[in-house]
Write a protein that holds these residues in place. Sequence first.
Motif, PDB file in Angstrom:
ATOM      1  N   CYS A 154       0.864  -1.171   0.000  1.00  0.00           N
ATOM      2  CA  CYS A 154       0.000   0.000   0.000  1.00  0.00           C
ATOM      3  C   CYS A 154       0.910   1.233   0.000  1.00  0.00           C
ATOM      4  CB  CYS A 154      -0.876  -0.032   1.254  1.00  0.00           C
ATOM      5  SG  CYS A 154      -1.692   1.540   1.612  1.00  0.00           S
ATOM      6  N   CYS A 213      -4.394   0.487   6.963  1.00  0.00           N
ATOM      7  CA  CYS A 213      -4.802   1.895   7.049  1.00  0.00           C
ATOM      8  C   CYS A 213      -6.238   2.128   6.572  1.00  0.00           C
ATOM      9  CB  CYS A 213      -3.832   2.785   6.273  1.00  0.00           C
ATOM     10  SG  CYS A 213      -3.918   2.589   4.490  1.00  0.00           S
ATOM     11  N   CYS A 271       0.418   3.579   3.457  1.00  0.00           N
ATOM     12  CA  CYS A 271       0.980   3.201   4.762  1.00  0.00           C
ATOM     13  C   CYS A 271       2.188   2.279   4.621  1.00  0.00           C
ATOM     14  CB  CYS A 271      -0.092   2.560   5.643  1.00  0.00           C
ATOM     15  SG  CYS A 271      -0.539   0.890   5.111  1.00  0.00           S
ATOM     16  N   CYS A 277      -7.209  -1.415   2.472  1.00  0.00           N
ATOM     17  CA  CYS A 277      -5.965  -1.839   3.114  1.00  0.00           C
ATOM     18  C   CYS A 277      -6.296  -2.297   4.536  1.00  0.00           C
ATOM     19  CB  CYS A 277      -4.979  -0.679   3.143  1.00  0.00           C
ATOM     20  SG  CYS A 277      -3.478  -1.025   4.069  1.00  0.00           S
TER      21      CYS A 277
HETATM   22 ZN   LIG Z   1      -2.443   1.042   3.798  1.00  0.00          ZN
END
Ligand SMILES: [Zn+2]
Length: 243
Positions: free
Chosen positions: A200, A227, A203, A224
């Motif tokens: 991702c 996050c 994050c 995700c």
């Molecule tokens: Zn993330």
Amino acid sequence: MIADLDNLIDLQLTDTRLRQLRKSLESAEARRAEIEQEFEQHASSIRDIQRRRDDLKTQRAEIENEMAKSKTYLERADRNLKHAQNQKEYEAAMRDTDTLQKQISGFETQIVELMSEIETVEAELSERADEIASLDGNRAAALAEFDTGLASEKAEFDQTTAKRAEMFAKLPERLAAVYDRLAQRSRDGIAVAEVVNGSCTACFISLRPQVQMEVRRGDQIITCENCTRILYLRPAQSEATAS
Ligand SMILES: [Zn+2]
């Protein structure tokens, strides 16, 4: 679902661009002042040199004036010397002549030194003649260029803001609410994050292979696990235009 995801990605790109534009517009005044300040520094350094040259010329004129007076006194002392009636007058005239000649010689030395300094300063000014001549023009051009860029950013900001409202209105209500919540929660305003190299990009966590596969399929909204941002993979065919 896939069309919604496309719309979300577009919205995110639009919002990111709006953030950039807003930041740029907010700092515009300060950046314009920086340009003016830079030119002012040049102008002021040139004014310093010109002032120094003028000071030196004034000094030289003052000394020349003093020297002219001394020369007048010397002529009188020479006359006194020729017409001295006695030893005492002769000696006094000799002393005056001597003193005045030394004075004049001192003035001459000073003038030579000043002229050499003036020459140095004049050389510096003529070296910078192009800069001096083009300074005002360059300043006006730089500011005009800045103002043009600023006007185009303002126009883009207005257009993009209108476009953003349209895009947002097209989203299903629930998705729009999720997007807004995510975007407002994060400091960078990112609600929709691209997946790059299995991670991702918001994050930086590595995504499970299962999640990566689901994102690659692109047929539903995947978030995700770390996050909670909405994930997407940039389609290969849009790489060239999106970057
Ligand atoms: Zn993330």
